[in-house]
Design a protein around this motif. Structure first.
Motif, short mmCIF file in Angstrom:
data_model
loop_
_atom_site.label_atom_id
_atom_site.label_comp_id
_atom_site.label_asym_id
_atom_site.label_seq_id
_atom_site.Cartn_x
_atom_site.Cartn_y
_atom_site.Cartn_z
N TRP A 67 -15.79 31.42 29.34
CA TRP A 67 -16.68 32.42 29.92
C TRP A 67 -17.34 33.25 28.83
N THR A 74 -18.35 35.61 34.45
CA THR A 74 -19.38 34.59 34.26
C THR A 74 -18.77 33.38 33.58
N ILE A 76 -18.45 29.43 32.71
CA ILE A 76 -19.39 28.32 32.59
C ILE A 76 -18.70 26.96 32.67
N TRP A 77 -17.38 26.91 32.48
CA TRP A 77 -16.67 25.62 32.53
C TRP A 77 -15.22 25.87 32.93
N ASN A 156 -20.34 24.20 36.36
CA ASN A 156 -21.44 24.34 37.31
C ASN A 156 -22.68 24.86 36.61
N THR A 157 -22.66 24.80 35.26
CA THR A 157 -23.69 25.44 34.46
C THR A 157 -24.28 24.48 33.43
N MET A 159 -26.10 24.71 29.99
CA MET A 159 -26.32 25.68 28.92
C MET A 159 -27.48 25.24 28.02
N SER A 178 -21.16 22.04 41.78
CA SER A 178 -21.12 23.43 42.26
C SER A 178 -19.69 23.85 42.53
N ARG A 259 -29.04 30.54 31.29
CA ARG A 259 -28.22 29.44 31.81
C ARG A 259 -28.80 28.98 33.13
N VAL A 261 -27.57 27.49 36.76
CA VAL A 261 -26.34 27.40 37.56
C VAL A 261 -26.63 26.68 38.87
N THR A 263 -25.57 26.55 42.44
CA THR A 263 -24.85 27.48 43.30
C THR A 263 -24.10 26.74 44.41
N TRP A 280 -27.60 39.72 35.30
CA TRP A 280 -28.37 38.49 35.19
C TRP A 280 -29.58 38.58 36.11
#
Length: 841
Positions: A67, A74, A76-77, A156-157, A159, A178, A259, A261, A263, A280
């Motif tokens: 994060w 937030t 990211i993985w 879900n991101t 980068m 997601s 980023r 995302v 959803t 964000w």
């Protein structure tokens, strides 16, 4: 004193370093692992790798994730998305094992997750794990990189610099999945990846079925978008290298973080923030309109968005007609279109029709680089070739010829969305009779060119004359002044909003409405309220529509009609129903809305035979959508609007069961600084009206909050507040029953039995608490809709304020509302009466 402070500061730093994190960004075999008390940071400290609990709740399972360090929510993985650790497991660890694999172990030292790389070669050579400054966790053996989190399905991101890619030989690809919900990292229904067929386009899939498809790009395509408000440029590119086709992007400003995302509800959102900010921003997202959903209009059907509204039109391509006219009239376009006239291959019967500004269809075949004429000839020589396109990206990238065979699927006209931002030419094979004067798509006869010049000029003068005549009629009544420009035949206004109060709406003649509804045939009747009936009808401009006819006997008269006309035309939000047109001929007052085939929420919620369609995830989606719609009305629309008649029958559902708020006949506009108003003309629906409105005629934003709270509790319980009855007699009202269950520590007994076993208990309890907070007796004790949305979206991260006993706990009689104003009985009747005149006390 200063000495003591220094000692405490040193002790704090020592505690932080030893217990909360490791400064090193490298993880080696045999070194201390990552634990709930030890975190791995990237070299610049921008990212962290460690254990977290969604919503920071001690009762939530734990996950291993990466994060942003300033924003620990937030993520990211996530490594163990499919295998969360139980909340009571306090001793998991993450380490680099002796065989060179990264491993996540639970408290009993069972392997929960691993990189699963063949360990034979790794064991003989040192392997190290690095958390890079871009948030990518990699395994390196010497100078070789053997694994990276950017290629793992745990995120879900997307980068910056990360490739969304597919290998055209092995067909392997990295997939972004997601989350189940905003605070549940488990894999959700949606996934995002490049086309496995190897075409330079990406998809969103919903449970393995195409849900959204990007435009079809070409190798070497690059596009830059500048965001002036944040001061950065983002560059997007598609490329094909070493058997890989990929998409990636970069941001040119190091002070900006960006980023993409995916959803939980299937959107790709571009999120941007300044490094010193904790907020964000979302400059754009896809899909943004109905035309973006995959194959919405079937084969050989093209979708076109109407102006700035959320409405869209499906049309067959020129030379084609609906396969099933009845299905198209009912709003079902999946059957698609077929040719009006067949042609004989390799004869003069078949030509190519040029269609401009098109999103190219799916299933293209690239024939390589060649001249335009050669590309056309290739398609013409193959009887199975349906269409061709000629892509000429730039001087650096030679032109590419594309052919399509069989049905053309997922077509959009006037395509301009997000990074796609352009449409291109498509040449479709049609019978020569479908072309003007029999010319091909490549040229036109002299007669045709003359016609192209003369026809618009003649049409212009004709339109001017008709507009002058219609303008005089348009201003003949108090309602007609709203129509700045009427429609001529089947033409439509191109802009839904003009100036401050000048609204362009398509006005229809009464005869068109009669024809559309088969003279208001009862078989086309969708429902009826205090205003009058609503009919289903078909208009060529829009397809299926909902036609609301104000009853001459209705207590809602011209004032309410005008109010709704002015309000809805100025409101544009995905959770508000779209107003398409009106009719004010022969004392008729008629509104035309977008048609929503699922009809209203009450038809599902209060029908024991239909409520199984409303599982918990669907109900949660409906609750959030309604809240976002009301928040828009109160805070973000051009006008500050108080709806005053929120109820289940005024929540309409689209094909995907997303909610849209309707019926603004009772709504009122507030000044931006206005907080409250009073009236002697109390309106609303029994069961949803707050006490201060009934007793004193006072209404405000908190009136809508109260109605939303009732609606939320109805959605959770599956019971209608105005007809609630409980056999134990612990309470006479639904609000009271919710209060009793919550106060006595058994809130799940309040939940609808249809979802009680399958729902997310923590989220359901949060919804009950928010509902009870919204129906507090005193308006100041109720939250604003901004706080409601925040409480619903953050789960247990934000505490609920102390709850008091809600309004109307003992009995509905507390409202002093005569039972003569009750809604028509029948828990899912089509007739629901709105209180339109109640003298305040």
């Amino acid at each position: 004193m200063a000495c003591v402070c220094r000692i405490l500061y040193v002790l704090f730093l020592a505690f932080f370093c030893n217990n909360l994190g490791v400064s090193s960004y490298i993880l080696r075999a045999g070194e201390p692992p990552v634990t709930p008390n030890r975190t791995l940071f990237s070299a610049g400290g921008e990212f962290a790798l460690g254990f977290f609990r969604p919503g920071n709740s001690s009762s939530s399972p734990s996950f291993l994730g990466i994060w942003y360090t300033p924003l620990n929510s937030t993520v990211i993985w996530v490594a163990n998305r499919e295998s969360p650790l139980p909340h009571h497991d306090s001793e998991p660890l993450f380490k680099l094992s002796n065989d060179g694999n990264l491993q996540l172990l639970d408290g009993r030292r069972n392997i929960i997750w691993s990189t699963n790389i063949s360990g034979a070669g790794l064991a003989r050579n040192p392997v190290e794990a690095y958390l890079q400054t871009n948030g990518n966790l990699i395994l390196k053996q010497g100078d070789s990189q053997v694994w990276e989190s950017f290629d793992d399905a745990g995120g879900n991101t997307l980068m910056p610099g990360m490739k969304l890619k597919v290998n055209t030989k092995t067909k392997t690809q990295n997939i972004i999945r997601s989350w189940t919900s905003l605070h549940d990292p488990r894999p959700g229904k949606f996934s995002w990846g490049m086309d496995p067929k190897g075409s330079p386009q990406f998809f969103i899939w919903k449970e393995n079925s195409p849900y959204y498809r990007s435009n079809l790009y070409q190798d070497g395509f690059t596009k830059s978008m500048h965001f002036s408000k944040l001061g950065h440029t983002t560059t997007y590119s598609f490329a094909a290298e070493n058997d890989e086709v990929y998409f990636r992007y970069f941001c040119d400003n190091p002070l900006i973080q960006m980023r993409f995302v995916l959803t939980p509800d299937g959107y790709i959102e571009a999120m941007v923030r300044k490094t010193k900010s904790d907020q964000w921003r979302i400059p754009w997202k896809v899909p943004r309109n109905p035309c973006e959903f995959y194959a919405r209009c079937g084969s050989f059907g093209s979708c076109e968005k109407i102006g700035f509204s959320s409405h869209s039109i499906c049309r067959c391509l020129e030379g084609f007609k609906p396969k099933s006219q009845r299905e198209w009239e009912n709003g079902n376009y999946s059957s698609g279109c077929e040719r009006k006239r067949e042609f004989r291959c390799h004869s003069k019967d078949d030509k190519f029709k040029k269609l401009e500004k098109m999103k190219w269809p799916d299933f293209s075949v690239s024939l390589g680089n060649m001249a335009f004429g050669e590309c056309e000839a290739k398609c013409y020589s193959n009887c199975s070739c349906t269409a061709f396109a000629y892509a000429n990206i730039s001087e650096r990238h030679p032109a590419n010829c594309l052919n399509w065979f069989g049905d053309l699927v997922d077509l959009t006209y006037n395509y301009s969305v997000g990074v796609n931002a352009f449409g291109q030419d498509l040449y479709v094979r049609v019978h020569s009779s479908e072309l003007d004067n029999g010319s091909s798509g490549n040229g036109h006869s002299d007669h045709y060119l003359v016609a192209k010049i003369v026809a618009p000029v003649s049409g212009f003068f004709l339109v001017c004359v008709l507009v002058y005549i219609l303008k005089r009629k348009c201003f003949k009544s108090k309602a007609d002044w709203l129509c700045k420009r009427s429609a001529v035949d089947n033409s439509m206004s191109t802009s839904p909003l003009v100036g401050n109060d000048e609204i362009e709406l398509l006005q229809f003649s009464l005869q068109r409405i009669i024809d559309a509804t088969n003279n208001f045939d009862t078989t086309n009747k969708l429902g009826e309220g205090g205003f009058g009936p609503v009919y289903k009808g078909f208009l060529s401009e829009f397809g299926m529509v909902a036609i609301k006819r104000l009853s001459k006997r209705s207590s809602q008269g011209l004032e309410e009609f005008m109010n709704e006309l002015k309000l809805i035309a100025k409101l544009q939000h995905t959770n508000l129903v779209s107003l398409l047109g009106c009719c004010t001929e022969d004392e008729e007052k008629i509104l035309i809305y977008e048609y929503l085939p699922k009809r209203s929420l009450d038809k599902f919620l209060f029908d024991p035979l239909e409520k199984h369609h409303l599982d918990w995830s669907t109900r949660a989606q409906i609750i959030e959508g309604i809240a976002q719609g009301i928040l828009y009305l109160h805070k973000y629309s051009r006008l500050k609007v108080i709806h005053r008649d929120l109820k289940a029958s005024n929540i309409l559902l689209c094909e995907t069961m997303k909610p849209k708020i309707s019926d603004f006949g009772m709504a009122r506009i507030f000044g931006l600084d206005q907080t409250q108003a009073e009236t002697n003309h109390v309106v609303g629906t029994y069961g949803y009206i707050p006490p201060e409105y009934v007793l004193r005629g006072q209404f405000s934003e908190k009136s809508d909050v109260f109605s939303f709270g009732v609606l939320l509790l109805e959605i959770v319980s599956g019971q209608k507040n105005s007809e609630f009855f409980h056999q134990t007699h612990l309470s006479d009202t639904l609000l009271g029953w919710a209060w009793v269950n919550w106060k006595e520590g058994r809130p799940l007994e309040f939940v609808d039995s249809a979802i009680r076993e399958s729902c997310d208990s923590l989220k359901v309890i949060r919804c009950i608490e928010v509902g009870l907070l919204c129906v507090q007796t005193i308006p100041t004790d109720r939250p604003t809709m901004s706080n409601v949305v925040r409480l619903l979206c953050t789960d247990h991260a934000t505490p609920i304020p102390p709850l008091k006993e809600p309004a109307f706990v003992a009995s509905h009689s507390n409202a002093n509302v005569s039972t003569s104003h009750r809604e028509v009985s029948g828990s899912y009747s089509q007739n629901e009466i709105t209180i339109s005149v109640l003298e305040s006390r």
